[in-house]
Design an enzyme around this catalytic site. Structure first.
Site, PDB file in Angstrom:
ATOM      1  N   GLU A   1       0.829  -1.217   0.000  1.00  0.00           N
ATOM      2  CA  GLU A   1       0.000   0.000   0.000  1.00  0.00           C
ATOM      3  C   GLU A   1       0.858   1.260   0.000  1.00  0.00           C
ATOM      4  O   GLU A   1       0.394   2.350   0.331  1.00  0.00           O
ATOM      5  CB  GLU A   1      -0.948  -0.024   1.202  1.00  0.00           C
ATOM      6  CG  GLU A   1      -1.880  -1.232   1.218  1.00  0.00           C
ATOM      7  CD  GLU A   1      -3.165  -1.059   0.390  1.00  0.00           C
ATOM      8  OE1 GLU A   1      -3.744   0.030   0.415  1.00  0.00           O
ATOM      9  OE2 GLU A   1      -3.576  -2.029  -0.289  1.00  0.00           O
TER      10      GLU A   1
ATOM     11  N   HIS B   1      -4.420   1.464   7.428  1.00  0.00           N
ATOM     12  CA  HIS B   1      -3.034   1.777   7.065  1.00  0.00           C
ATOM     13  C   HIS B   1      -2.348   2.292   8.330  1.00  0.00           C
ATOM     14  O   HIS B   1      -3.001   2.928   9.175  1.00  0.00           O
ATOM     15  CB  HIS B   1      -2.948   2.896   6.010  1.00  0.00           C
ATOM     16  CG  HIS B   1      -3.388   2.500   4.645  1.00  0.00           C
ATOM     17  ND1 HIS B   1      -4.213   3.308   3.879  1.00  0.00           N
ATOM     18  CD2 HIS B   1      -3.120   1.423   3.897  1.00  0.00           C
ATOM     19  CE1 HIS B   1      -4.421   2.721   2.708  1.00  0.00           C
ATOM     20  NE2 HIS B   1      -3.780   1.574   2.694  1.00  0.00           N
TER      21      HIS B   1
ATOM     22  N   CYS C   1      -2.926  11.170   3.844  1.00  0.00           N
ATOM     23  CA  CYS C   1      -3.251  10.290   2.699  1.00  0.00           C
ATOM     24  C   CYS C   1      -3.089  11.035   1.386  1.00  0.00           C
ATOM     25  O   CYS C   1      -2.797  10.432   0.357  1.00  0.00           O
ATOM     26  CB  CYS C   1      -4.704   9.839   2.752  1.00  0.00           C
ATOM     27  SG  CYS C   1      -5.151   8.933   4.211  1.00  0.00           S
TER      28      CYS C   1
HETATM   29  O1  SUG Z   1      -7.803   2.821   0.204  1.00  0.00           O
HETATM   30  N1  SUG Z   1     -10.571   4.962   0.389  1.00  0.00           N
HETATM   31  C1  SUG Z   1      -9.134   4.780   0.441  1.00  0.00           C
HETATM   32  C2  SUG Z   1      -8.549   5.705   1.464  1.00  0.00           C
HETATM   33  C3  SUG Z   1      -7.055   5.682   1.424  1.00  0.00           C
HETATM   34  C4  SUG Z   1      -6.459   6.443   2.551  1.00  0.00           C
HETATM   35  N2  SUG Z   1      -5.062   6.443   2.454  1.00  0.00           N
HETATM   36  C5  SUG Z   1      -4.199   6.407   3.493  1.00  0.00           C
HETATM   37  N3  SUG Z   1      -4.586   6.133   4.701  1.00  0.00           N
HETATM   38  N4  SUG Z   1      -2.969   6.617   3.230  1.00  0.00           N
HETATM   39  C6  SUG Z   1      -8.789   3.331   0.765  1.00  0.00           C
HETATM   40  O2  SUG Z   1      -9.492   2.717   1.586  1.00  0.00           O
HETATM   41  C7  SUG Z   1     -12.784   4.628  -0.555  1.00  0.00           C
HETATM   42  C8  SUG Z   1     -13.429   4.705  -1.914  1.00  0.00           C
HETATM   43  C9  SUG Z   1     -14.906   4.608  -1.880  1.00  0.00           C
HETATM   44  O3  SUG Z   1     -15.451   3.941  -0.990  1.00  0.00           O
HETATM   45  O4  SUG Z   1     -15.553   5.228  -2.741  1.00  0.00           O
HETATM   46  C10 SUG Z   1     -11.287   4.435  -0.619  1.00  0.00           C
HETATM   47  O5  SUG Z   1     -10.788   3.839  -1.540  1.00  0.00           O
END
Ligand code: SUG
EC number: 3.5.3.23
Length: 448
Positions: free
Chosen positions: A174, A250, A371
């Protein structure tokens, strides 16, 4: 030579929506099917970039991806014209259309893992695009991510790019969301800290019971090998499986590091004391003085940390050596977290100031300030070799806000994703964007 950390923020794409696509990410699940506002989302992100630039930090911008991803839908068997592909998917498999429309590439902390040149075997900055293979909607990001990073960091004398790891769960990767680097100065060798959620091959490591652990130990080790990091310059740590089950999908939802400092929650890791000792020892050998700030569960519980995204903050070094924490508005709205932060900044410690940003549109999908940015530590020569089109300036900010105003909708629901007009709008916008950012042709519709 002077070095600095550049934050490249993901520009929110025109299809930003709440698809409920990320099991284990509490915000994504609980805001599923709500109406989104792509224009507001993009402007909120741009406002943060502008503010950091005005504070004197070098700020960059990372382009969003082509969505709907028609090529991904074709690979799943939908055929005909682009409009027919979208209409068929809407009729037969709406979840696949929603996944192919996600603007999730905005969370560029997941785009790649980056090792600065002072740490790597060949003295180049190394990038490994993350395979993000835990979620289908994110697993389709890495080919375009690689092209965009290649267009931003093109000079092979200074930059080395690695393709994403094999796209299987054993190598779930990730990116920088599970990677932090400690150093005395950005230009000096540092200690790279890889945090994993489970081991794919070694059953001695416990795994969460409820939600997936997205990052494996084996993926982190492979990235460290690809980047040619010294054993002395790497520390691996396991995330506490219980916090993954509490919504910490994460590590950057429960810890953040910068310079010589790790700011973390008491429940974030397994074997915390051993890990802190290793970080101290390895940074110490490089002449650094590792420091940790632990937030006790008695003051802020894991649930409050997840809700407020206290740790999904940007910890930034200021010219006077003190640090600044960039937090989302949700931290101010949470009484316990806000009280903790007041105490932290008035205690005379390293973190002296907290700045609050409204990133609600992104937060509702589980994406906070950290993020939204990919950190790249660069020396002066490397910075000069970066494509200048992606470095934020006042005129670029104006151009991008006008571009958003011109092309983005202010409301988007699931049913809108099937509108073939949306595809045209997105491609028109992205074509113009590649010219604004001087990226060349990076999107499938520009290449095929
Ligand atoms: O991968 N949300 C992302 C959020 C990523 C956050 N990144 C970090 N913490 N670095 C994920 O879960 C949600 C998309 C949706 O539900 O429409 C989403 O992909």
């Amino acid at each position: 030579m002077k070095s600095c950390e550049v934050n490249f923020d993901g520009l929110v794409g025109p299809t930003h929506n709440y698809g409920g696509l990320s099991y284990g990410n509490v915000a994504s699940q609980s805001n599923s099917q709500q109406s989104s506002n792509p224009k507001e989302a993009a402007l909120q992100g741009l406002a943060k970039m502008k503010a950091l630039m005005e504070m004197g930090f070098v700020q960059g911008v990372l382009a969003p991806q082509e969505r709907p991803d028609v090529a991904a839908l074709r690979s799943l068997g939908f055929a005909g014209t682009d409009a027919q592909v979208i209409q068929q998917a809407a009729k037969q498999a709406m979840p696949l259309l929603v996944a192919s429309c996600s603007a999730s590439s905005m969370w560029v902390a997941n785009a790649a893992t980056v090792s600065p040149s002072a740490d790597t075997f060949d003295g180049r900055v190394h990038f490994t695009a993350a395979n993000l293979n835990c979620k289908y909607h994110r697993s389709i990001e890495h080919p375009t991510t690689s092209r965009v990073l290649g267009a931003m960091f093109a000079d092979q004398k200074h930059f080395a790019h690695h393709a994403a790891l094999p796209a299987v769960a054993q190598f779930g990767d990730e990116g920088a969301a599970n990677h932090t680097r400690f150093c005395r100065d950005y230009g000096e060798a540092g200690v790279e800290f890889f945090v994993f959620g489970r081991s794919a091959f070694d059953t001695r490591y416990p795994a969460p019971q409820k939600y997936p652990a997205r990052q494996t130990l084996e993926a982190s080790q492979a990235v460290a090998r690809l980047h040619g990091l010294r054993d002395d310059g790497v520390v691996y740590a396991q995330q506490n499986p219980a916090v993954i089950d509490a919504g910490v999908f994460h590590n950057d939802v429960i810890a953040v590091g910068n310079g010589e400092v790790l700011f973390y929650h008491e429940d974030a890791f397994l074997n915390t004391d051993q890990m802190l000792g290793e970080l101290q020892g390895k940074l110490g050998k490089l002449g650094g003085n590792f420091q940790s700030i632990c937030v006790p569960r008695a003051q802020v519980g894991v649930e409050d940390a997840v809700r407020s995204y206290l740790f999904n903050s940007q910890l930034l070094s200021r010219a006077d050596g003190s640090m600044l924490l960039i937090v989302p508005e949700e931290c101010r709205a949470n009484e316990r977290v806000w009280q903790y932060l007041q105490g932290l900044t008035s205690s005379g410690g390293l973190i002296r100031e907290v700045k609050v940003f409204d990133l609600k549109q992104s937060m509702q999908n589980g994406g906070g300030p950290a993020c939204l940015r990919l950190r790249v530590a660069l020396n002066e020569t490397e910075l000069a070799a970066v494509n200048p089109g992606v470095i934020m300036t006042a005129p670029l900010y104006d151009t991008l806000t006008q571009w958003v105003d011109k092309h983005y909708r202010d409301s988007l629901r699931e049913t809108d994703l099937a509108d073939p007009q949306l595809l045209l709008e997105c491609r028109t916008a992205l074509d113009e964007l590649t010219q604004i950012l001087k990226l060349g042709s990076v999107y499938p519709f520009q290449i095929n």
